[in-house]
Design an enzyme around this catalytic site. Structure first.
Site, PDB file in Angstrom:
ATOM      1  N   GLY A 141      -1.684  -4.046  -6.665  1.00 10.82           N
ATOM      2  CA  GLY A 141      -2.941  -5.033  -7.223  1.00 10.82           C
ATOM      3  C   GLY A 141      -4.535  -5.714  -7.568  1.00 10.82           C
ATOM      4  CD  GLU A 151       5.310   0.076  -6.543  1.00  9.76           C
ATOM      5  OE1 GLU A 151       5.033  -0.895  -7.479  1.00  9.76           O
ATOM      6  OE2 GLU A 151       5.150   0.044  -5.839  1.00  9.76           O
ATOM      7  CG  ASN A 203       8.048  -5.571  -4.167  1.00 11.23           C
ATOM      8  OD1 ASN A 203       8.566  -6.465  -2.553  1.00 11.23           O
ATOM      9  ND2 ASN A 203       7.300  -4.256  -3.590  1.00 11.23           N
ATOM     10  CB  SER A 234      -2.265  -3.835 -11.076  1.00 10.80           C
ATOM     11  OG  SER A 234      -2.999  -3.865 -11.067  1.00 10.80           O
ATOM     12  CD  GLU A 294       2.155  -2.955  -0.192  1.00 13.00           C
ATOM     13  OE1 GLU A 294       2.940  -3.471   0.032  1.00 13.00           O
ATOM     14  OE2 GLU A 294       1.328  -3.400  -1.488  1.00 13.00           O
ATOM     15  CE  LYS A 318       3.457  -5.975  -3.428  1.00 16.23           C
ATOM     16  NZ  LYS A 318       1.983  -5.094  -3.370  1.00 16.23           N
ATOM     17  CG  HIS A 363       6.144  -0.911  -1.246  1.00 17.69           C
ATOM     18  ND1 HIS A 363       4.466  -0.889  -1.799  1.00 17.69           N
ATOM     19  CD2 HIS A 363       6.069  -1.471  -2.920  1.00 17.69           C
ATOM     20  CE1 HIS A 363       4.010  -1.227  -2.340  1.00 17.69           C
ATOM     21  NE2 HIS A 363       5.018  -1.810  -3.310  1.00 17.69           N
TER      22      HIS A 363
HETATM   23  C1  PEP Z   1       4.105  -3.419  -5.674  1.00 20.49           C
HETATM   24  O1  PEP Z   1       3.067  -3.625  -5.246  1.00 20.49           O
HETATM   25  O2  PEP Z   1       4.793  -2.376  -5.540  1.00 20.49           O
HETATM   26  C2  PEP Z   1       3.291  -3.652  -7.397  1.00 20.49           C
HETATM   27  C3  PEP Z   1       3.321  -2.911  -8.495  1.00 20.49           C
HETATM   28  O3  PEP Z   1       1.598  -4.471  -6.777  1.00 20.49           O
HETATM   29  P1  PEP Z   1       1.620  -5.506  -8.337  1.00 20.49           P
HETATM   30  O4  PEP Z   1       2.167  -5.543  -9.165  1.00 20.49           O
HETATM   31  O5  PEP Z   1       0.757  -7.218  -7.425  1.00 20.49           O
HETATM   32  O6  PEP Z   1       0.330  -4.369  -8.248  1.00 20.49           O
END
Ligand code: PEP
Length: 260
Positions: free
Chosen positions: A172, A166, A9, A212, A96, A11, A94
């Site tokens: 992040g 998630e 992703n 992460s 966000e 983003k 998601h």
């Molecule tokens: C995400 O926001 O879907 C995600 C997995 O981010 P990150 O891997 O940067 O934690």
């Protein structure tokens, strides 16, 4: 046998030129494996050019969002209907989008239905925030997110939905949730699915982990949690990291065997 699914992703990162460069590097560095499906989720702006640059036998494409009405007076939106044949998957729900764009349980449900109606496989994100976790509400939050999102689907349609767990608090941070805890939530997700659709379907449904993910965590998570792959954010913008995730996943899948 289920293929492992690894989704990057991107983003709201990378302009057209940068996206093109990353795709070029990914072609050079990511090996193709029969048992691993790799999917890229660039911005809406770059989906079209990227679709013409990638080898579709090596990489699938996902949108990060779309609107649930197929066409009409919705200034600024792009519908799932417009993305038909361009993408294989769409990331829906998601954290966000839930947080910054006020996507409610019902909006996510309608987007999931719109994706399915248009032949696009939803990657449905579910997960608890830090306060929800602290309040012991993880199971309830995931139950509500999952059952509402799947509510308007037939069991056959629901079977095709990819669920991505998630934990919002770990996104992040560079520090994924511990495998033991991931395992509990993945089991909870399969339990909810089995109540809805029976054990066989729940066992076959693809459930991913995201937050992460980096190459060094892949083996442990894959071996110990029951996930079928990863949704990757930050590390998917770095070709070495993303290729490393695919390599580690392949190595974990084939430990003790002499497949290539
Ligand atoms: C995400 O926001 O879907 C995600 C997995 O981010 P990150 O891997 O940067 O934690």
């Amino acid at each position: 046998m289920k293929k492992l699914l690894i989704v990057g992703n991107w983003k709201m990162n990378l302009n057209t030129q940068e996206a093109s460069l990353l795709v070029h590097r990914l072609h050079q560095h990511i090996k193709t494996h029969r048992d691993i499906e790799v999917v890229l989720a660039p911005s809406l702006l770059t989906l079209q050019p990227i679709s013409m640059e990638i080898d579709r036998r090596r990489f699938g494409l996902a949108s990060q969002n779309a609107y649930f009405v197929d066409e009409g007076a919705y200034t600024g939106e792009v519908s799932f209907n417009m993305l038909r044949e361009l993408v294989d998957y769409s990331i829906i729900g998601h954290s966000e989008r839930r947080r910054y764009f006020q996507e409610t349980l019902e909006v996510v449900r309608d987007k999931v239905a719109a994706a399915v109606r248009n032949g696009i496989t939803p990657i449905l994100c579910v997960g608890e925030t830090s306060p929800e976790r602290a309040a012991g509400e993880t199971q309830r939050v995931i139950h509500d997110q999952l059952t509402t999102a799947l509510h308007n689907l037939t069991p056959e349609e629901a079977a095709n939905v990819v669920v991505a767990y998630e934990p919002v608090w770990a996104i992040g941070t560079g520090d994924p949730e511990k495998p033991d805890d991931i395992k509990k939530v993945i089991s909870w997700i399969r339990h909810i699915l089995s109540e809805l659709y029976g054990e066989t379907q729940a066992g076959e449904q693809r459930v991913l982990y995201g937050a992460s993910v980096a190459p060094e965590f892949v083996r442990d998570i894959l071996k110990n949690t029951g996930v079928d792959g990863f949704l990757v954010g930050g590390a998917s913008l770095n070709y070495q990291q993303f290729a490393g995730i695919v390599d580690s996943a392949y190595a974990a899948l084939h430990e003790g065997s002499d497949h290539d």
